[in-house]
Design an enzyme around this catalytic site. Structure first.
Site, PDB file in Angstrom:
ATOM      1  N   PRO A  13       0.803  -1.241  -0.035  1.00 14.70           N
ATOM      2  CG  PRO A  13      -0.886  -1.398   1.622  1.00 14.70           C
ATOM      3  CD  PRO A  13       0.403  -2.152   1.207  1.00 14.70           C
ATOM      4  CD  GLU A  14       4.510   2.576  -2.633  1.00 15.18           C
ATOM      5  OE1 GLU A  14       4.890   3.605  -3.335  1.00 15.18           O
ATOM      6  OE2 GLU A  14       5.406   1.653  -2.915  1.00 15.18           O
ATOM      7  NE  ARG A  17      10.534  -0.473   3.173  1.00 17.28           N
ATOM      8  CZ  ARG A  17       9.218   0.455   2.965  1.00 17.28           C
ATOM      9  NH1 ARG A  17       8.977   1.592   3.697  1.00 17.28           N
ATOM     10  NH2 ARG A  17       8.285  -0.082   2.187  1.00 17.28           N
TER      11      ARG A  17
END
Length: 277
Positions: free
Chosen positions: A2-3, A250
């Site tokens: 989800p962004e 990340r």
């Protein structure tokens, strides 16, 4: 993952399903909200703010949720089977007479006074898909620390809200800049905000995120998720490396030929090759 585009679509679906209708059921399955019942209150609206969701109900209350890595809201008709995951992953159920919204794996779920929403989202920068989008302010925030790595600056929601790791990697590639390039050295940095806006706008109505000119399933992203595979532009194998502060690293994807500057992390070590996907 989800962004901002995913959250924008989720908010629209929730708004269409719930807004203007009283809740007939409310089940919030987190300890601090276990006794909270919003049944009888009418949902006024559901709005996105970067990667955050704000469900506003009558009585001046807002249910704030965040999807993070794998959270999701699913919407079902009354007799429809719920398919978003096992029951133990359900964190919220909001139902009206004709729709039920079920929140799965929500890492953030809290009830706020609507007047106090800034406590949850006030730190965010301009929202790429929101009415407050201000490219000049976003650029000012990005450049406030010119020595910061481009990839980290783009991911920081205090600069501009809505970019996640996929868009970060793709933006860096399209800017032809290493994710480790100090943002103050990025030529024409206003391109970063303009391109970020363009990418999220182009994807907010798509179920499959696309950042390349191709809609082929195997060519939708330039570099993200393509470790070890040839760059679509030059054929060089895509590489991966960890980026970000300790405990918040990340996985970052980039092409060392198309993004040649400062492709070595600040500690001087060489990022590992991604190997075969």
């Amino acid at each position: 993952m989800p962004e901002g585009d995913t959250v924008w679509r989720t908010a629209r679906r929730l708004h269409e399903a719930l807004a203007g209708k009283p809740l007939t059921r409310c089940d919030l399955r987190v300890p601090k909200l276990a006794t909270t019942d919003l049944s009888g209150r009418t949902v006024l609206e559901v709005v996105p703010r970067g990667k955050h969701l704000l469900t506003r109900v009558t009585g001046g209350l807002t249910l704030h949720s965040h999807l993070r890595m794998d959270g999701a809201w699913k919407i079902y008709a009354p007799a429809e089977r719920w398919r978003g995951g096992p029951a133990h992953q359900i964190r919220a159920i909001l139902a009206t007479a004709d729709r039920t919204a079920v929140g799965y794996r929500l890492p953030v779920l809290e009830l706020l006074h609507t007047a106090d929403e800034a406590d949850a989202v006030g730190h965010l920068g301009p929202d790429l898909l929101g009415p407050d989008w201000d490219p000049a302010e976003a650029l000012r925030r990005l450049l406030a620390d010119p020595d910061r790595a481009l990839g980290e600056a783009l991911l920081d929601q205090r600069n501009l809200a809505g970019i996640g790791n996929v868009f970060k990697c793709e933006l860096c590639f399209l800017l032809r800049a290493s994710p480790w390039l100090p943002i103050g050295r990025l030529p024409a940095p206003e391109r970063a905000t303009a391109l970020a806006k363009k990418l999220l706008e182009a994807n907010k109505d798509r179920l499959a995120r696309v950042t390349t000119p191709s809609a082929r399933p195997d060519r939708r992203q330039w570099v993200y998720g393509r470790a070890g595979r040839p760059c679509f532009r030059c054929g060089t194998p895509i590489r991966t490396g960890e980026q970000g502060p300790a405990t918040q690293e990340r996985v970052t994807f980039w092409c060392p030929a198309c993004q040649p500057d400062d492709t070595t992390p600040p500690d001087g070590s060489s990022p590992p090759d991604g190997g075969s996907p």
